[in-house]
Structure formats: C-alpha cells, structure tokens
Design an enzyme around this catalytic site. Structure first.
Site, PDB file in Angstrom:
ATOM      1  N   HIS A  90      -2.671  -3.487  -5.742  1.00 31.24           N
ATOM      2  CA  HIS A  90      -2.866  -3.109  -4.301  1.00 31.24           C
ATOM      3  C   HIS A  90      -4.491  -3.258  -4.667  1.00 31.24           C
ATOM      4  O   HIS A  90      -5.232  -1.896  -4.513  1.00 31.24           O
ATOM      5  CB  HIS A  90      -2.645  -1.448  -3.738  1.00 31.24           C
TER       6      HIS A  90
ATOM      7  N   SER B  31       1.022  -0.944  -0.202  1.00 29.74           N
ATOM      8  CA  SER B  31      -0.242  -0.160   0.259  1.00 29.74           C
ATOM      9  C   SER B  31       1.088   1.197  -0.031  1.00 29.74           C
ATOM     10  O   SER B  31       0.583   2.286  -0.633  1.00 29.74           O
ATOM     11  CB  SER B  31      -0.802   0.224   0.993  1.00 29.74           C
TER      12      SER B  31
ATOM     13  N   GLU C  93      -5.166  -1.249  -7.581  1.00 32.20           N
ATOM     14  CA  GLU C  93      -5.338   0.132  -8.538  1.00 32.20           C
ATOM     15  C   GLU C  93      -3.709  -1.317  -8.515  1.00 32.20           C
ATOM     16  O   GLU C  93      -3.457  -2.157  -7.998  1.00 32.20           O
ATOM     17  CB  GLU C  93      -4.816   0.813  -7.307  1.00 32.20           C
TER      18      GLU C  93
ATOM     19  N   ASN D 123      -4.293   6.577  -1.334  1.00 33.39           N
ATOM     20  CA  ASN D 123      -3.731   6.329  -0.168  1.00 33.39           C
ATOM     21  C   ASN D 123      -3.545   8.334  -0.499  1.00 33.39           C
ATOM     22  O   ASN D 123      -3.158   8.823   0.187  1.00 33.39           O
ATOM     23  CB  ASN D 123      -2.325   5.830   0.253  1.00 33.39           C
TER      24      ASN D 123
END
Length: 515
Positions: free
Chosen positions: A145, A124, A157, A195
């Site tokens: 991800h 991540s 992702e 993120n």
C-alpha cells in the site's frame, strides 16, 4: 508451506491512474523494468507520456540528470494484453477499490504468471486475505500500500494475509527500500496502520464540531498552533477529499463491527451529498479561490483585564504555568482557599468539562473559565479557553484579555470534555496504543508509518510518551466518566504502561527480542 525465493527485477502494474503512474515512476528510477497494463489501451500511452513529461521536468529543474532520465523512461513499456505480464517477477494492481473486481483480476493473473511471481495489491481498505482467497495459491498475495503522491510519500505498508508466505512480504520490504521508500510491516486488519491510526484526528475533530464546541476553522487553528500538527482535521479532509475519506471512514467502522472509536460523523455524509468535497472542487470545509484556502480573519481580543484572578490548585504544574502568565500582566492574584466574590476563577481540567471542574471544586460557574494546559502555556503559539454554560460574557472576555495580553492568539470554545487538543490527541494516542495491543504492527512501525504517512509531528506512541502516558490516561478516563461513551475507553496497552511507568513504545519485556 515452503517459502519460495523471490527475485524482483521486472514489475507489471495493472491500472495506470495516479497510483499506478507513481509506482511506475519510482520503480523505473530505481532501474527496475516496468510494464504497464490498463483495460483502456489509450491510458497506457497516456501514462508513459506522463512519465516522460515528469522525467523531463525533473531534469529541467536539476533534480534528475539527463542520462538517468532517459534510462528510467527506457525501463517503462506498455502491455497491449494482460498476458504480456507473464514473465513479470511482481504484478501490482492499482485498480478500483472493489473486492470482486480485484479478485477477478488476481484469478486472471494467476493463470498467466510464473510460480516465482508475487501478486501485490495497492488496496487502502480491503482485506488482503479476502483478495487472496480468489487464488488457488494465496501464499504469494501481499498488500503493498503506497500513498498519494507516491514519489513524495516515502512510506509503504507491506501487509501479510493470513495464508501469505513471509518470504513474499520480505521481498516487498527489500523492494521498497530499493525504490527509496520506508517499508512498514502490518497484519491484515482494516485500515492496516496509517488509515487505522488516522481515525483519531478526523473522527474526533468531526465529533467536536458535531457537538457545537467550536467552528471548523477554530478546531484547525487549535490543532495546528497549539498542538503542533501540520494540518487540522478539516484542512486534512479537504486535502484528501470527502469522496475518498468518507467511504474509508464508513468502511473501517463497519469492518470493525461498529467499534465506537471509529464512528463516522453525519457531517461528512451530508457535505459529500451536497458536493462540498474539498480542494479539488473549490469548496469543502473551506472555500478555495485559485487554489488558495479562504480563511476568515480572527476578531481582535478584548483588552479589559480582570481585577484579580484565582487559580485552581488541582494540578500543580498547570497552576504554575498559569501563574507565570498572570504575573506578566500585573493582575492581582487571589491566593485564598475560597475565592473572593469578584475574582475571575481559572480551572485547568484534564478530560473534564468546565462545568464538572467547577462543580467538583464548589465554584461559582458564572465566573469560571477553563484553560487547556496539556501543551506549554508559556511560549505558546495559541491558547484555548473554555466556558461553562453559565459563564458570563464579562468573565469570558476578561479571561480572553488576560491570556492574550502577551500577543498570543486565544480561541474560546464552548464547554467540552477535554477541550479540543486534549480530546483529539488522547484519541490519536489511544488508537495507536490499540494497534500495538492488537499486534497489527510493531510500536516502531506504528510511529514510523504515522509520521511518514500522515505527517504528524510524532507518532502516536512517542506523542503519548512526550505528554505523559498517565496524563493521557487521566484525560480518557475523565471523558469516559462524564460522557459514558465507550469510544473513550483506554486501551490496555496505554493503561498498563501508564501504571508501570513504561514507555508506550516498549513491548512486553518477556517477549521482546534481545538486542
């Protein structure tokens, strides 16, 4: 570099924690063969038992038919040794977030697998390029991800490293669709899309709390009920837990070489050290009893209305909305260019604090209250008022009574550039714009990733369009003017499109692919 052809039917998963199990679940249900490996042999058996129990529960609830349940479980087998992954078409690691550990694993895997096998990392926060650097052939190393819980979070992702083979990423895009997820493509940059974009809500919420503008619960109420988000920043931090979210905040900040937009807050570091981690420990920004969040009740609104009200003419649309609310209360309107000595003074700043708004208009700060008009005031679920340091208690209470007269709850905060909702939303939009400016992902994938991965009502670019790119630009420029903090400098993507009247979701016309 010649692209390989990747045909993925058998998947190896290294690491059988929550993420590994979740990936195994959706892959097996899609008919893929799954081979589980963990350095702890008992964990492999436990993971398969967990999947058997999960499939049985889904069948009992009518969400999965018996035949498919049995077929999915039959697709899952355990590997007693890592070399039993040799014939896999894809190996996904879902192990500890430590670069050296992941690199060591990939070196070991590279010596075992065939030439047509893709190596994927579920990291991540770590660089895919850095992980791939441990391999003699980095071209087939890709970021893949997923988000927790994998079966429910329907986005993944796909991240290309600098030396990555685009065909390997293409194969994972196709695989993601096969297992029922929506793939988004990203360059290898800290935080990737989700993120990275998530910094806006959490770091700005923490900054507002750190300035003493409002309590945690008030900030959450404003973001939920006024701005329309499913969770406020502190509810979200409690859900993800500070032992996960605080290190990610620090990691992204340092990976971007102390970029001011991503500055973490000492609030989370202190609370993490004190064990106030979140829901899973029973106490974070809120207390949890039997899993239920404990929220203090709001005090009742004052009832004594002002004698008359003067409303700033600085922003015509905001003024019209305020006048509609005032008209419903029967309070007299002061329509003079210069307000009368006993009038409540209402200002509607965008990005400025109440103090600056009062001074710029030459108003008596003791009688000034600001109202946030970024979101519709008529028909609102919550309204936010803001006082200057000089505003009297009587003035504050009169304004509170006025704007709560129709039963809509009102939050009164201390002076702040951009209130709460303006600051947080403008930061979310600005960071989304910067992700687009850096070409980390397409505008469409940015919005898709954020809505699916973070549960926002709109992606950051669509949100900016809905509220007006020029309005968001004004908010950021005014905050920057007052505070001088480069954190609030507008992204060129936002500034240029606001000036040209273009959608924030629109790329450069000269480089856009024809439809």
């Amino acid at each position: 570099m010649t692209s390989r052809q990747y045909n993925i039917e058998t998947i190896g998963i290294v690491g059988t924690g929550a993420m590994g199990r979740g990936i195994a679940q959706i892959a097996a249900l899609a008919g893929l063969k799954v081979r589980l490996y963990d350095t702890n042999p008992a964990a492999v058996g436990a993971a398969r038992d967990y999947l058997a129990d999960t499939f049985a529960k889904l069948t009992a609830k009518g969400r999965l038919d018996q035949a498919r349940s049995l077929a999915a479980l039959a697709c899952v087998s355990g590997a007693a040794a890592i070399n039993e992954l040799a014939d896999c078409d894809l190996v996904i690691e879902a192990i500890v977030e430590k670069l050296d550990v992941k690199q060591a694993l990939f070196r070991e895997l590279e010596a075992i697998i065939g030439e047509q096998c893709v190596l994927a990392s579920n990291t991540s926060s770590l660089s895919i390029t850095a992980i791939a650097a441990a391999c003699s052939d980095p071209s087939r190393v890709v970021g893949f991800h997923f988000f927790n819980p994998v079966p429910l979070m329907k986005v993944v992702e796909v991240i290309d490293g600098l030396r990555g083979d685009p065909a390997a990423g293409d194969a994972l895009m196709q695989l993601a669709r096969r297992v029922g997820h929506t793939p988004v493509r990203a360059k290898d940059m800290p935080g990737f899309i989700v993120n990275h974009a998530g910094r806006g809500m959490n770091t700005e919420g923490l900054r507002i709390a750190g300035e003493g503008v409002a309590e945690f619960v008030d900030i959450d109420r404003i973001m939920r009920e006024q701005a329309g988000f499913r969770l406020g920043p502190f509810e979200l931090l409690d859900l993800t837990a500070l032992d996960v979210s605080h290190p990610v905040m620090e990691s992204i900040y340092h990976q971007f070489y102390e970029e001011p937009r991503f500055t973490p807050s000492p609030i989370t570091g202190t609370r993490l050290a004190g064990g106030l981690i979140g829901r899973k420990t029973g106490e974070g920004f809120y207390r949890y009893v039997d899993g239920q969040q404990q929220v203090p009740a709001e005090a009742p609104a004052p009832t004594a209305l002002p004698q008359r009200v003067w409303v700033s003419r600085q922003h015509a649309c905001a003024r019209d909305a305020v006048l509609q609310l005032v008209a419903k209360t029967g309070v007299a309107l002061d329509e003079g260019d210069t307000p009368a000595a006993d009038s409540l003074l209402i200002v509607t700043p965008f990005g400025l604090d109440a103090t600056t708004a009062a001074v710029e208009e030459g108003l008596d700060a003791r009688r000034v209250v600001a109202i946030d008009a970024l979101f519709p005031l008529v028909g609102a679920k919550r309204r936010t008022l803001m006082t200057t340091p000089a505003t009297s208690r009587e003035t504050r209470d009169a304004a509170h009574a006025l704007f709560a007269a129709d039963g809509v709850p009102v939050t009164v905060i201390r002076d702040s550039t951009g209130f709460v909702a303006q600051r947080v939303v403008a930061t979310i939009v600005n960071i989304g714009c910067d992700i687009a400016q850096r070409q980390i992902a397409s505008p469409q994938d940015i919005d898709l990733a954020v809505t699916l991965g973070l549960g926002y009502p709109r992606g950051p670019l669509a949100l900016g369009d809905a509220l007006g790119a020029s309005t968001i630009l004004t908010i950021l420029r005014n905050i920057l003017k007052v505070l001088g903090d480069p954190r609030y400098r507008p992204s060129p993507w936002l500034a240029r499109r606001a000036q040209l009247g273009l959608s924030l979701t629109q790329g450069d016309a000269a480089t856009e692919h024809p439809q």
